[in-house]
Scaffold this motif. Structure first.
Motif, PDB file in Angstrom:
ATOM      1  N   ARG A   1       6.499 -19.201 -46.593  1.00 42.06           N
ATOM      2  CA  ARG A   1       7.909 -19.351 -46.206  1.00 42.06           C
ATOM      3  C   ARG A   1       8.757 -18.747 -47.298  1.00 42.06           C
ATOM      4  N   ASN A   2       9.783 -18.016 -46.881  1.00 42.90           N
ATOM      5  CA  ASN A   2      10.719 -17.372 -47.799  1.00 42.90           C
ATOM      6  C   ASN A   2       9.996 -16.515 -48.833  1.00 42.90           C
ATOM      7  N   TRP A   3       9.018 -15.731 -48.362  1.00 40.60           N
ATOM      8  CA  TRP A   3       8.265 -14.842 -49.239  1.00 40.60           C
ATOM      9  C   TRP A   3       9.143 -13.668 -49.635  1.00 40.60           C
ATOM     10  N   ARG A   4       9.186 -13.388 -50.916  1.00 41.84           N
ATOM     11  CA  ARG A   4      10.037 -12.316 -51.428  1.00 41.84           C
ATOM     12  C   ARG A   4       9.236 -11.256 -52.152  1.00 41.84           C
ATOM     13  N   CYS A   5       9.726 -10.042 -52.020  1.00 40.99           N
ATOM     14  CA  CYS A   5       9.196  -8.916 -52.780  1.00 40.99           C
ATOM     15  C   CYS A   5      10.389  -8.009 -53.078  1.00 40.99           C
ATOM     16  N   ALA A   6      10.135  -6.876 -53.697  1.00 36.87           N
ATOM     17  CA  ALA A   6      11.223  -5.975 -54.074  1.00 36.87           C
ATOM     18  C   ALA A   6      12.020  -5.479 -52.862  1.00 36.87           C
TER      19      ALA A   6
ATOM     20  N   ALA B   1       4.058  -5.078 -46.677  1.00 39.97           N
ATOM     21  CA  ALA B   1       4.022  -5.498 -48.086  1.00 39.97           C
ATOM     22  C   ALA B   1       3.317  -6.840 -48.224  1.00 39.97           C
ATOM     23  N   TRP B   2       3.561  -7.754 -47.285  1.00 35.74           N
ATOM     24  CA  TRP B   2       2.909  -9.070 -47.333  1.00 35.74           C
ATOM     25  C   TRP B   2       1.398  -8.911 -47.165  1.00 35.74           C
ATOM     26  N   VAL B   3       0.992  -8.088 -46.211  1.00 36.97           N
ATOM     27  CA  VAL B   3      -0.435  -7.862 -45.965  1.00 36.97           C
ATOM     28  C   VAL B   3      -1.093  -7.269 -47.209  1.00 36.97           C
ATOM     29  N   GLU B   4      -0.444  -6.311 -47.858  1.00 34.97           N
ATOM     30  CA  GLU B   4      -0.993  -5.722 -49.082  1.00 34.97           C
ATOM     31  C   GLU B   4      -1.137  -6.767 -50.189  1.00 34.97           C
ATOM     32  N   ALA B   5      -0.195  -7.700 -50.251  1.00 31.89           N
ATOM     33  CA  ALA B   5      -0.227  -8.733 -51.289  1.00 31.89           C
ATOM     34  C   ALA B   5      -1.211  -9.861 -50.967  1.00 31.89           C
ATOM     35  N   HIS B   6      -1.608  -9.986 -49.701  1.00 30.59           N
ATOM     36  CA  HIS B   6      -2.486 -11.079 -49.259  1.00 30.59           C
ATOM     37  C   HIS B   6      -3.612 -10.542 -48.368  1.00 30.59           C
ATOM     38  N   PRO B   7      -4.427  -9.621 -48.858  1.00 31.36           N
ATOM     39  CA  PRO B   7      -5.436  -8.995 -47.996  1.00 31.36           C
ATOM     40  C   PRO B   7      -6.448  -9.982 -47.412  1.00 31.36           C
ATOM     41  N   ASP B   8      -6.805 -11.019 -48.137  1.00 31.52           N
ATOM     42  CA  ASP B   8      -7.790 -11.976 -47.623  1.00 31.52           C
ATOM     43  C   ASP B   8      -7.246 -12.780 -46.443  1.00 31.52           C
ATOM     44  N   LEU B   9      -5.947 -13.095 -46.473  1.00 34.28           N
ATOM     45  CA  LEU B   9      -5.353 -13.878 -45.386  1.00 34.28           C
ATOM     46  C   LEU B   9      -5.070 -13.031 -44.150  1.00 34.28           C
ATOM     47  N   ALA B  10      -4.902 -11.723 -44.345  1.00 35.61           N
ATOM     48  CA  ALA B  10      -4.533 -10.848 -43.233  1.00 35.61           C
ATOM     49  C   ALA B  10      -5.725 -10.146 -42.602  1.00 35.61           C
TER      50      ALA B  10
END
Length: 120
Positions: free
Chosen positions: A29-34, A82-91
């Protein structure tokens, strides 16, 4: 905290409960990146859902979904990648889709909720 921010947070809380009731597992929730922020990232079955939540006190200035135009959808896709790249195991091995939840009402806890499952 500004009233607008409180309304948004209350809407996101209601949206998360709604998703859980439907069998989703909320991962973030409310995941942030650049590049920006994602409201909710969740999984249900083989789908990874990136969910944009829009909360309004009324429809006087338009339906909440009207704020999710083509430009916003492109931005959400960029953030989803970007989220998928940061969380490859979950995606892994999941298809990604954009979803939206719109809530209209003075109190998001009991306002009208609409859920669009696929914004493609």
């Amino acid at each position: 905290m500004a009233a607008k921010d409180e309304l948004g947070r209350a809407g996101e809380e209601r949206a998360a409960r709604h998703l859980i009731d439907l069998g989703y597992t909320v991962l973030d929730r409310n995941w942030r990146c650049a590049q920006g922020e994602l409201d909710i990232v969740a999984v249900r079955g083989a789908h990874l859902a990136v969910i944009e939540v829009k909360t309004r006190r009324s429809a006087a200035f338009g339906h909440p979904f009207e704020a999710i135009d083509g430009r916003k959808r492109r931005r959400l896709w960029q953030l989803a990648h970007a989220w998928v790249e940061a969380h490859p195991d979950l995606a892994r091995a999941r298809s990604v889709r954009l979803e939206a939840i719109g809530i209209i009402g003075a109190d998001p806890a009991c306002g009208e909720l609409e859920h669009l499952v696929d914004l493609s």
